[in-house]
Design a protein around this motif. Structure first.
Motif, PDB file in Angstrom:
ATOM      1  N   SER A  11       0.825  -1.207   0.000  1.00  0.00           N
ATOM      2  CA  SER A  11       0.000   0.000   0.000  1.00  0.00           C
ATOM      3  C   SER A  11       0.858   1.254   0.000  1.00  0.00           C
ATOM      4  N   CYS A  12       1.980   1.223   0.698  1.00  0.00           N
ATOM      5  CA  CYS A  12       2.880   2.378   0.732  1.00  0.00           C
ATOM      6  C   CYS A  12       3.513   2.617  -0.637  1.00  0.00           C
TER       7      CYS A  12
ATOM      8  N   SER B 237       0.572   7.249   4.107  1.00  0.00           N
ATOM      9  CA  SER B 237      -0.235   6.051   3.949  1.00  0.00           C
ATOM     10  C   SER B 237      -0.093   5.117   5.138  1.00  0.00           C
ATOM     11  N   ALA B 238       1.124   4.920   5.602  1.00  0.00           N
ATOM     12  CA  ALA B 238       1.353   4.039   6.752  1.00  0.00           C
ATOM     13  C   ALA B 238       0.726   4.602   8.025  1.00  0.00           C
TER      14      ALA B 238
ATOM     15  N   SER C  56      -6.386   5.631   2.907  1.00  0.00           N
ATOM     16  CA  SER C  56      -4.949   5.751   3.176  1.00  0.00           C
ATOM     17  C   SER C  56      -4.101   5.463   1.949  1.00  0.00           C
ATOM     18  N   THR C  57      -4.590   4.602   1.058  1.00  0.00           N
ATOM     19  CA  THR C  57      -3.794   4.214  -0.099  1.00  0.00           C
ATOM     20  C   THR C  57      -3.975   5.158  -1.275  1.00  0.00           C
TER      21      THR C  57
ATOM     22  N   ALA D 266       4.257   7.596   1.186  1.00  0.00           N
ATOM     23  CA  ALA D 266       4.347   6.297   1.857  1.00  0.00           C
ATOM     24  C   ALA D 266       4.200   6.446   3.372  1.00  0.00           C
ATOM     25  N   ILE D 267       4.809   7.473   3.932  1.00  0.00           N
ATOM     26  CA  ILE D 267       4.694   7.718   5.373  1.00  0.00           C
ATOM     27  C   ILE D 267       3.251   8.078   5.731  1.00  0.00           C
TER      28      ILE D 267
END
Length: 87
Positions: free
Chosen positions: A3-4, A36-37, A61-62, A33-34
């Motif tokens: 996902s990131c 999203s996580a 989030s993705t 990426a941060i």
């Protein structure tokens, strides 16, 4: 992790027309990426508590947050590269 990686691609795909340097794309992808996580870890539970809404596949989030980040990055980079700074 997947996902990131996808989130980085989403953010860069939105703002690709404004990116001029490779480091801009790498920084934007890393930031996406941060985000999203962190969204997967924290925002998912807060959505359930606050709005009684469950993001099953973590689409917000993705795709959602990195898309907004990419739009904001494109806006900032286009304003930075604009010739008329009096506005």
């Amino acid at each position: 992790m997947q996902s990131c990686i996808l989130a980085g691609g989403v953010a860069i795909g939105v703002s690709i027309s404004a990116l001029q340097q490779p480091w801009e794309a790498m920084a934007l992808g890393f930031t996406a990426a941060i985000i999203s996580a962190m969204g997967f870890r924290y925002l998912k539970t807060h959505l359930l508590i606050a709005f009684d809404c469950h993001d099953t596949c973590s689409v917000l989030s993705t795709h959602g947050l990195p898309g907004l980040l990419g739009w904001l990055a494109q806006l900032v980079l286009q304003i930075k590269d604009c010739d008329d700074h009096t506005v």
